[in-house]
Scaffold this motif. Sequence first.
Motif: not given
Length: 503
Positions: A360-365
């Motif tokens: 998930s890009p959000l989790e990565l951010d």
Amino acid sequence: MTMSVPERKSGSEGKEEESEDESEILEESPCGRWQKRKEQVSQGNVPGVESASLAMDTEEGVEVVWNEVLFSDKKVFKAQEEKIKEMFENLMQVEHPNIVKFHKYWLDMKETQARVIFITEYMSSGSLKQFLKKTKKNHKTMNVKAWKRWCTQILSALSYLHSCDPPIIHGNLTCDTIFIQHNGLIKIGSVWHRLFVNVFPDASGKGRQHRDEQRNLHFFAPEYGAGEDDYSIDIFSFGICALEMAVLEIQANGDTAVSKEAIINAGQSLEDPLMREFTQSCLRHEAKLRPTAHDLLFHRVLFEVHSLKLLAAHCLINNQYLLPENCVEEKTKSFDPNAVMAEIKHEDRQGVQLKYSHVSPLELDKFLEDVKNGIYPLMNFASSRPHPVPRALSLSQEQVETVKTPTPEPQETETRKVVQMHCNLESNEEGTKTHLSLFLKMDDKLHRQLSCDILPTDTSRDLASELVHYAFINEEDSEKVAGFLEDAISRHRVRTLASGSTQ
């Protein structure tokens, strides 16, 4: 924080008026950036500080703490003015994600009195002591993973302070001077406690008064105040903090101080033998038998092999200056969600494919932001090399002259050679100082990233000599690095002059 609200036809009119009074601006800093409010705050006991008020940083749009030290006798102030300036200048150089940030200071001279005003980071979520009380009140127990993460963050900050040259001793580490943010980030406050006691002799009584407070007496090592303090007094205090975090509260007998028996009973109540051994090693009666903060980070209860994900995140954060802005966001957008980024093959069974859609890009951010904020430090890989913090930060000039210097130990040296260099230079608006970021690629293919503020009077040869002295580069590379820095600094000054003339 108390917010002002519109008038309502209810019985809360008095509270509303009080709320509006607290948000009223009482004073502004000379530059107009910091605005003092009426609301008082408590950020841990600091000797000499007459008041601590909530303030607004108008540039960043965040709340900060406006602290004041008052001198009713201007002669006393004048006699210590240079020492005060030196101390505050050096405090601004202490930079660590798990230490409360010191932002700015200035002097305010009046006819009858003088003030020192300094701005510090505001810990809005409260102290560790408050969090532990709430957790106990809700009949909950401490999560072991959270305990380990918090211990690592506190030790990360202590290791940084103790590895400065000379070491910075906190001397006032309690659950009241450790703060926890909503995202789980731990920060140590009141780092300037011992410095203030040294610089403001009139304030030392308040320091002793705090020392004598019954509820915090057990945080101080048996040898506290008996002679010259070293890192071991902080380790003892940390041990009590770690124990309180594990059991939530060490029971005192009424209003009296926490007894030795209560501390021993709390330690024995820990079910995990490693946690028990860890805290007991910090609380040894003999100071010389206590481990260092760096040693504790390698204790079996905390040490773990970091995941490739965490190592990669730190590498990305540390080398951000080499990457385009928003590169992570742009890169994740360009990926095909169904594309395979890694595959594990097995001869006897079906392999495992990892696709970009699994991340998930959000989790990565969020993870990258947590790493950047200091929630997951890589202290297990920390060098024991001291941080070059000015001597004045730990000892006054008078103290330095009276301390007997032992025979110096052999200085650690860098044996690797530099094979590639990059640097970036950015000047502040006034042009009084320039921030240097230096990236070195060594012959073993490992990288080293260094940064510091340089003044117009600093020469490239001085900077290279300092890098050799602190074993950041090989002595044989000194001339090469000096020449590279000289060229980079000259080009930066030409660009700065050119941009200034076109404005």
